[in-house]
Each structure stands twice: as C-alpha cells, then as structure tokens.
Design a protein around this motif. Structure first.
Motif, PDB file in Angstrom:
ATOM      1  N   ASN A  64     -67.049 -35.136  20.753  1.00  0.00           N
ATOM      2  CA  ASN A  64     -67.964 -34.750  19.666  1.00  0.00           C
ATOM      3  C   ASN A  64     -69.015 -33.792  20.209  1.00  0.00           C
ATOM      4  O   ASN A  64     -69.649 -34.069  21.222  1.00  0.00           O
ATOM      5  CB  ASN A  64     -68.680 -35.990  19.121  1.00  0.00           C
ATOM      6  N   ASN A  90     -65.533 -46.633  14.716  1.00  0.00           N
ATOM      7  CA  ASN A  90     -66.758 -45.944  14.289  1.00  0.00           C
ATOM      8  C   ASN A  90     -67.719 -46.991  13.731  1.00  0.00           C
ATOM      9  O   ASN A  90     -67.391 -47.695  12.770  1.00  0.00           O
ATOM     10  CB  ASN A  90     -66.440 -44.885  13.240  1.00  0.00           C
ATOM     11  N   GLU A  96     -61.571 -38.323  21.605  1.00  0.00           N
ATOM     12  CA  GLU A  96     -62.262 -37.254  20.894  1.00  0.00           C
ATOM     13  C   GLU A  96     -63.493 -36.808  21.670  1.00  0.00           C
ATOM     14  O   GLU A  96     -64.147 -37.616  22.316  1.00  0.00           O
ATOM     15  CB  GLU A  96     -62.705 -37.754  19.507  1.00  0.00           C
ATOM     16  N   ASP A 153     -65.423 -39.827  23.245  1.00  0.00           N
ATOM     17  CA  ASP A 153     -64.841 -41.132  22.905  1.00  0.00           C
ATOM     18  C   ASP A 153     -63.632 -41.369  23.796  1.00  0.00           C
ATOM     19  O   ASP A 153     -62.670 -40.608  23.767  1.00  0.00           O
ATOM     20  CB  ASP A 153     -64.370 -41.155  21.441  1.00  0.00           C
ATOM     21  N   ARG A 175     -68.104 -44.713  24.305  1.00  0.00           N
ATOM     22  CA  ARG A 175     -68.771 -43.429  24.088  1.00  0.00           C
ATOM     23  C   ARG A 175     -69.516 -43.051  25.359  1.00  0.00           C
ATOM     24  O   ARG A 175     -70.330 -43.824  25.841  1.00  0.00           O
ATOM     25  CB  ARG A 175     -69.745 -43.534  22.903  1.00  0.00           C
TER      26      ARG A 175
HETATM   27 MG    MG Z   1     -64.921 -40.357  16.882  1.00  0.00          MG
END
Ligand code: MG
Ligand code: ADP
Length: 230
Positions: A204, A135, A202, A189, A105
């Motif tokens: 976010n 996650n 991804e 991510d 992240r």
């Molecule tokens: Mg995610």
C-alpha cells in the motif's frame, strides 16, 4: 516485484481472471482468491473453494454460499464483482488464531530517495469472525503485536521468521523505491502460512495509521508519525 528474483519466491502466482483460469486454479489449488485490481480495504474480495462434484463454496464478506455447477458459479461470482479487473491467486493458508486468519502489516519509510528505507513498525491484523480478509475496518478485526499473534497461532514458526520478514520488507522497499522515486512510505501486507513461510500480499502506498494507533504500545505509531515530518 516479479522482476526481482529474490521476491519472486514470495509472490503468490497471480493471473488475470477469466472463467477458464478460475477452473484451472480451482483444480490446481482448491482454494482460490479473486481480488479486484487496485482495490482497497478488502472490498470485493471473493474466495472460491472447490468442493468436488462441481460444487463450489463462494465466500465474500461474511457471506458463504454453496453453488452447484460451473455455469451457476460463474454467474454468481461475477454478480459479486466490482467494476474492476479481477485477479486470481491461490489462497495462502494463512496462519490463524482460533480459526481467524491474520496477516502482517510492515511499515517502511524513508525521508527522501537519498536516504535509506527504515522499518518503522509492524503488527498483525486478525480477521473478524467469519471473514477471509484481515482488513481490520471491514471485518471488524483486531490488531495485535506481531510476536503475540505468531505465538498464539498455529504457525510452525522457524527461528528466522522475523528476520525473513524484515529482509523481504527491505527488498520490497528497495525494489519499489527504484521504480517510484518519489515514494516515501509503504504499508506492506505479508501473509504467513502455517508452515511459517511469508508471502507478499500487497504493498500500500498510502497506508493508514489507524492500525498502529490501535496498538496499546504507541512506540511504532510515534516513530511513523515523526518519520512523516520533514
Ligand atoms: Mg490490503
Ligand atoms: N492470496 C491470498 N491468500 C489468502 N488471503 C488473502 C490473499 N489475498 C488477500 N488475502 C486476504 O485479503 C486481505 C485483503 O487483500 P489485499 O490484497 O490486501 O487487498 P485490499 O487492497 O483490498 O486490502 C489480505 O489482507 C488478506 O487477509
């Protein structure tokens, strides 16, 4: 992001789910990820693995089931679907620590769209036992410093891996920042495959601070919070 030539190389080949596309992906990549569009927290993500002779291993949450036949597989897979459009991606062979996959992240923030994007923190998210998603809340996974995770993992990391991650994160932020002028924060991510290649999983737009709160070293956490002020 696919309109950015630099980023295209790091984006998993993504299609909208249909049974036909699933069989094409299963044949081409063996391991396929099915993900609800606009999902979150790893909910509804399903991994399908072709096992030969029309047998498919379906993995969702910490559950795994071997299904025989294409029709039965579609029936089972679709019964696990959330009421959302599903996307298909090849499963990236994420680096792992003792069999547990992890991804990275990266927090990228700006104070306004007149100021530059700044990378304010990064960490590794290690999946909990039996999960294919990293996650942390869903899989009861762990947060680790990024360098620690890479060192403990099976990734063949080249000397430029961290530099490449920073470069990709900046390119993502610049691209998305132009498309979304009011955007001030991205929780990106990135998967790193076993050969040391980063992949964009991804972006976010409302990333939680919980990951950075869990790190022992609170430097990133403090920096992220202070960037949110003003
Ligand atoms: Mg995610
Ligand atoms: N193509 C993929 N290959 C391997 N793992 C993936 C892939 N897509 C998602 N994952 C795993 O699933 C997790 C959740 O996927 P993500 O796209 O971030 O959806 P969500 O919005 O539910 O978090 C990722 O952090 C990663 O661990």
């Amino acid at each position: 992001m696919v309109k950015d030539e630099l980023l295209l190389e790091y984006l998993p080949k993504t299609r909208v789910y249909s049974p036909e596309e699933l069989w094409e992906y299963a044949e081409a990549f063996t391991h396929v990820m099915l993900k609800p569009s606009g999902g979150g927290g790893g909910a509804g993500i399903i991994q399908v693995t072709a096992r030969g002779e029309e047998k498919y291993l379906v993995h969702s949450g910490s559950r795994q089931r071997l299904v025989e036949g294409k029709e039965a597989t579609i029936r089972y897979v679709e019964s696990l679907f959330r009421p959302k459009t599903y996307l298909l991606q090849p499963r990236i062979p994420l680096g792992n620590i003792k069999g547990k996959p992890f991804d990275v992240r990266v927090m990228i923030q700006r104070r306004s769209n007149k100021e530059p994007w700044v990378i304010t923190g990064w960490c590794a998210k290690l999946a909990g036992p039996g999960f294919v998603v990293t996650n942390v809340a869903r899989s009861r996974g762990k947060v680790l410093p990024i360098q620690t995770a890479i060192k403990l993992s099976n990734i063949k990391a080249g000397p430029h891996l961290l530099r490449d991650i920073r470069m990709i994160a900046s390119a993502v932020a610049n691209r998305l920042g132009r498309v979304y002028p009011t955007l001030r924060e991205i929780g990106l991510d990135l998967g790193i495959d076993v050969d040391g290649k980063p992949w964009i999983i991804e972006a976010n737009f409302r990333p939680s601070l919980a990951l950075f709160q869990k790190l022992e070293d609170k430097t990133f956490y403090k920096r992220i919070v202070s960037m949110r002020k003003r």
